[in-house]
Design an enzyme around this catalytic site. Structure first.
Site, PDB file in Angstrom:
ATOM      1  N   ASP A  68       0.833  -1.602  -0.151  1.00 56.22           N
ATOM      2  CA  ASP A  68      -0.247  -0.129   0.219  1.00 56.22           C
ATOM      3  C   ASP A  68       1.162   1.537   0.372  1.00 56.22           C
ATOM      4  O   ASP A  68       1.966   1.719   0.636  1.00 56.22           O
ATOM      5  CB  ASP A  68      -0.859   0.178   1.197  1.00 56.22           C
ATOM      6  CG  ASP A  68      -0.223   0.175   2.227  1.00 56.22           C
ATOM      7  OD1 ASP A  68       0.392  -0.501   2.687  1.00 56.22           O
ATOM      8  OD2 ASP A  68      -0.768   0.036   3.620  1.00 56.22           O
ATOM      9  N   TYR A  70       2.898   4.847   0.750  1.00 64.09           N
ATOM     10  CA  TYR A  70       3.501   5.153   1.977  1.00 64.09           C
ATOM     11  C   TYR A  70       2.758   5.607   2.831  1.00 64.09           C
ATOM     12  O   TYR A  70       2.631   7.005   2.252  1.00 64.09           O
ATOM     13  CB  TYR A  70       5.195   5.813   1.674  1.00 64.09           C
ATOM     14  CG  TYR A  70       5.748   5.013   1.039  1.00 64.09           C
ATOM     15  CD1 TYR A  70       6.559   4.179   1.499  1.00 64.09           C
ATOM     16  CD2 TYR A  70       6.543   5.508  -0.600  1.00 64.09           C
ATOM     17  CE1 TYR A  70       7.826   3.271   0.815  1.00 64.09           C
ATOM     18  CE2 TYR A  70       7.771   4.623  -0.749  1.00 64.09           C
ATOM     19  CZ  TYR A  70       8.048   3.613  -0.353  1.00 64.09           C
ATOM     20  OH  TYR A  70       9.192   2.891  -0.807  1.00 64.09           O
ATOM     21  N   PHE A  81       6.640   1.152  -4.263  1.00 67.55           N
ATOM     22  CA  PHE A  81       7.472   1.705  -3.957  1.00 67.55           C
ATOM     23  C   PHE A  81       8.358   3.474  -4.280  1.00 67.55           C
ATOM     24  O   PHE A  81       9.365   3.294  -3.644  1.00 67.55           O
ATOM     25  CB  PHE A  81       8.634   0.629  -4.111  1.00 67.55           C
ATOM     26  CG  PHE A  81       8.211  -0.907  -3.631  1.00 67.55           C
ATOM     27  CD1 PHE A  81       8.834  -1.059  -2.514  1.00 67.55           C
ATOM     28  CD2 PHE A  81       8.175  -1.427  -4.553  1.00 67.55           C
ATOM     29  CE1 PHE A  81       8.593  -2.622  -2.160  1.00 67.55           C
ATOM     30  CE2 PHE A  81       7.666  -3.000  -4.722  1.00 67.55           C
ATOM     31  CZ  PHE A  81       7.556  -3.524  -2.514  1.00 67.55           C
ATOM     32  N   HIS A 188      10.686 -10.016   1.222  1.00 70.55           N
ATOM     33  CA  HIS A 188      10.666  -8.886   0.794  1.00 70.55           C
ATOM     34  C   HIS A 188      11.700  -7.383   0.568  1.00 70.55           C
ATOM     35  O   HIS A 188      12.623  -8.081   1.500  1.00 70.55           O
ATOM     36  CB  HIS A 188       9.498  -7.817   1.510  1.00 70.55           C
ATOM     37  CG  HIS A 188       8.701  -7.120   1.531  1.00 70.55           C
ATOM     38  ND1 HIS A 188       9.517  -5.594   1.689  1.00 70.55           N
ATOM     39  CD2 HIS A 188       7.883  -6.523   0.814  1.00 70.55           C
ATOM     40  CE1 HIS A 188       8.725  -5.250   1.673  1.00 70.55           C
ATOM     41  NE2 HIS A 188       7.478  -5.220   0.653  1.00 70.55           N
TER      42      HIS A 188
END
Length: 224
Positions: A68, A70, A81, A188
């Site tokens: 989701d 930031y 990202f 991740h």
């Protein structure tokens, strides 16, 4: 192709994706819920569909799935990202992505703005497209995930490189049609898990090798 903004300040649906059932079945209720939420919701409405606006379905060559946006005001601008170019220090996951890129390719971009990737057919898609400021994953129950499922189904009708970092992204692989895809599934890049298989995975050179073998132009990851 851009996203226009209606009189209410809500973001319009990118035309190339408007046929997806999500937009007629689910989006109106999500938009109403967000409109009624008194909190600061990120990213700003005009940027909510920025990832889709930057890549029409037939232009997508690579998909990088995020969770989701930031939750820090001024960071999120609609692409997973990615952050606005003046943001520093970089979010920790993006910093680790760049560390891996330096190890893989020898350099990384100078800022955290990943829009040059999107311009080359890299769909930077979050599975949830809004977040209340300061409350990571605060909109995970609104129903945004249906859109990600439909996007994966749409773009996987032709060979595509899919980057699924972490178990949450990897759980969506069931929505990818079988085909001659490149599937990169590792830990991740967050500080909690990057050393469990993300570092050393060399995703950027692997994608470019695959694209070259497909007869396609490589991605200029470093903006050099």
């Amino acid at each position: 192709m851009g996203v226009s903004v209606g009189p209410s300040g809500s973001s319009s649906i990118p035309k190339a994706w408007a046929h997806l059932p999500f937009f007629s079945e689910r989006y109106q209720s999500i938009e109403a819920t967000i409109a009624a939420d008194p909190r600061d919701i990120l990213p700003p409405a005009p940027q909510r569909f920025a990832a889709l606006a930057a890549c029409a379905p037939d232009a997508v060559r690579v998909v990088i799935l995020g969770q989701d946006p930031y939750p820090t005001p001024g960071h999120a601008h609609g692409l997973s990202f990615s952050v606005e170019p003046d943001v520093g220090p970089l979010p920790r996951s993006l910093n680790n992505i760049y560390k891996e890129m330096v190890d893989d390719l020898g350099q990384a971009p100078r800022t955290g703005d990943l829009r040059p990737w999107a311009a080359q057919g890299v769909l930077l898609l979050n599975t949830v497209l809004s977040v209340p400021a300061g409350e990571a994953n605060g909109h995970k129950d609104l129903g945004w995930q249906q859109l990600a499922h439909e996007v994966l189904s749409e773009v996987s009708q032709k060979p595509t490189a899919f980057v699924l970092w972490g178990k949450q992204a990897q759980a969506l692989s069931k929505h990818i049609h079988p085909g001659d895809h490149l599937m990169i599934e590792t830990a991740h890049p967050s500080p909690l898990s990057a050393r469990r298989g993300f570092f050393g995975s060399k995703p950027f050179s692997r994608i470019n090798d695959w694209l070259r073998n497909q007869g396609e132009q490589e991605i200029n990851w470093t903006h050099a």
